[in-house]
Motif scaffolding. Sequence first.
Motif, PDB file in Angstrom:
ATOM      1  N   ASP A 175     -13.148   4.059   2.525  1.00 53.24           N
ATOM      2  CA  ASP A 175     -11.717   3.983   2.221  1.00 53.24           C
ATOM      3  C   ASP A 175     -10.854   3.811   3.456  1.00 53.24           C
ATOM      4  O   ASP A 175      -9.674   3.474   3.348  1.00 53.24           O
ATOM      5  N   HIS A 176     -11.410   4.057   4.640  1.00 54.42           N
ATOM      6  CA  HIS A 176     -10.632   3.926   5.874  1.00 54.42           C
ATOM      7  C   HIS A 176     -10.832   2.575   6.555  1.00 54.42           C
ATOM      8  O   HIS A 176     -10.389   2.391   7.698  1.00 54.42           O
ATOM      9  N   ALA A 201       2.776   9.409   0.257  1.00 55.21           N
ATOM     10  CA  ALA A 201       1.368   9.673  -0.051  1.00 55.21           C
ATOM     11  C   ALA A 201       1.152  11.149  -0.392  1.00 55.21           C
ATOM     12  O   ALA A 201       0.563  11.891   0.403  1.00 55.21           O
ATOM     13  N   ASP A 226      -0.506   5.226  -0.183  1.00 55.93           N
ATOM     14  CA  ASP A 226      -1.063   5.354   1.168  1.00 55.93           C
ATOM     15  C   ASP A 226       0.047   5.707   2.152  1.00 55.93           C
ATOM     16  O   ASP A 226       1.217   5.365   1.929  1.00 55.93           O
ATOM     17  N   GLU A 227      -0.337   6.363   3.267  1.00 52.87           N
ATOM     18  CA  GLU A 227       0.598   6.488   4.391  1.00 52.87           C
ATOM     19  C   GLU A 227       0.068   5.720   5.601  1.00 52.87           C
ATOM     20  O   GLU A 227       0.674   5.702   6.644  1.00 52.87           O
ATOM     21  N   LEU A 228      -1.110   5.117   5.489  1.00 48.83           N
ATOM     22  CA  LEU A 228      -1.677   4.151   6.433  1.00 48.83           C
ATOM     23  C   LEU A 228      -2.191   4.768   7.733  1.00 48.83           C
ATOM     24  O   LEU A 228      -2.359   4.049   8.718  1.00 48.83           O
ATOM     25  N   ALA A 277       0.820  -1.217   0.000  1.00 47.39           N
ATOM     26  CA  ALA A 277       0.000   0.000   0.000  1.00 47.39           C
ATOM     27  C   ALA A 277       0.851   1.263   0.000  1.00 47.39           C
ATOM     28  O   ALA A 277       0.483   2.282  -0.602  1.00 47.39           O
ATOM     29  N   ARG A 335      -4.763   8.080   4.977  1.00 49.12           N
ATOM     30  CA  ARG A 335      -5.015   7.581   3.621  1.00 49.12           C
ATOM     31  C   ARG A 335      -4.826   6.074   3.625  1.00 49.12           C
ATOM     32  O   ARG A 335      -3.711   5.572   3.806  1.00 49.12           O
ATOM     33  N   ASN A 336      -5.919   5.332   3.424  1.00 51.76           N
ATOM     34  CA  ASN A 336      -5.913   3.869   3.428  1.00 51.76           C
ATOM     35  C   ASN A 336      -6.626   3.298   2.210  1.00 51.76           C
ATOM     36  O   ASN A 336      -7.089   2.158   2.231  1.00 51.76           O
ATOM     37  N   ARG A 337      -6.712   4.095   1.179  1.00 47.65           N
ATOM     38  CA  ARG A 337      -7.489   3.679   0.009  1.00 47.65           C
ATOM     39  C   ARG A 337      -6.903   2.437  -0.654  1.00 47.65           C
ATOM     40  O   ARG A 337      -7.620   1.476  -0.956  1.00 47.65           O
TER      41      ARG A 337
END
Length: 468
Positions: free
Chosen positions: A272-273, A364, A232-234, A227, A237-239
């Motif tokens: 998305d989360h 991200a 993503d940076e987790l 990811a 943003r978790n898309r």
Amino acid sequence: MTPALLGREPVVITVGAEPLGEALDAQAVPRVPVAWRPPMAGTAAALDTVLADPRRERANALAVDRMTSARPQLVGVRPAREVLGLTPGAFLHAGPPITWERASGPMRGALVGAMLLEGLARDPQDAERRLAAGEASLEPCHHHRTVGPMAGVVSPSMWMFEVRDAEHGGVAYCSLNEGLGKVLRYGAYGPEVLERLRWMGAVLGPVLAAALARSGPVDLRALTSQALQMGDELHNRNRAATSLLVREIAPAVVEASPEHAAEVLRFINGNDHFFLNPGMAACKVSADAARGVPGSSMVVAMARNGTDFGIQVSGLGDRWFTGPAGVPDGLYLGAYGPDDANPDIGDSTITETAGLGGFAMAAAPAIVRFVGGDVSDATAATRSMYEITLAEHPAYQIPGLGFRGTPVGIDVALVARTGLLPVVNTGIAGRVAGTGQVGAGLVSPPASAFTEALAALADAVDRGSQDR
């Protein structure tokens, strides 16, 4: 030597004096800037003691190795009453310990919603009265191998992601993600919030449990690594991570529960989360592997309850070091603004603790559209975190930095010596109970949490020296 020196073009070294540096730049004078900052005020003696501790280097190497070698796997979804032993009236919450009297609006709202969900109150007013009278017990999620986003309230009937560390054998839990907007974790407790939570308990949790029983464990370390390569940076943003998780479990969801598969996959696809919660449990189990190393100055937990920001340090057991939670600076939804914002809240800073979130924003660039700033700010934030961390994560790499590992292993001594505080990106909860999310942005922890931890480490070193 003197003639040779005078025969060359002079180069000026500037240390922290930007006005002087800018004046030299305007005159095209060659210079070498040195990014030096004085240590945090009042930390000199404690820094000398901690940095001179002969155990520190080896202890920190062991702690960060345990954290980065952890192999978190999503192995199941189970009810909180079953895995955490919660009984009616027992609730977990995000951050360090707190009482109802000191709880912020979103924390109070989430607790009211939990009372209603569990059938322990007739209405919100009755719930508030019972909570104020002490009819519910409140304990931090972190005290039960658990993490919770935002208010982080966990009640017995909620279902939990179960994550196991295949390397060190630990286990950690996190609740299921409700989505954005008016949700319990942001302090909302209206009928639509409770209806969604009841559906999650009756359908979503059991379906996911059945799917994982069929598919087997999901490798969260590998999924997180992929990811990061996908933007993503987790934390905020978790898309990509959510999409990857859906790919992993979708066939098993269909096979295990064909009558509910469409609504479950539709719910996850619209959120998305969704990956944030198992990702938080993965970070928790990784950080927990690094706990309890004598002499280590590495941070193993950062958490907020909407009133206090607290940290825990590997070499100092389960003791919390706290300071006032700050209000995030960021972007607001609709007509909301800073006056509507509650101070920082949630256990999701476990992502930064494990080298993700604000520490991985260079991976991200799109995150700036959610938390503010521009792409260069995101890259600069990640680069600065290498100054206060002990290592680069071997599995979590950033393409934009030449696949350099994310900065991981926050050292309270390095924080004090550089004056740099961890970068945290976060959602912003409305300060009034029932409001929900009002924005997202960046926030700095209180320096006092780190200076107090440093002082405690120094005291521990002194006591050890006396004992010897």
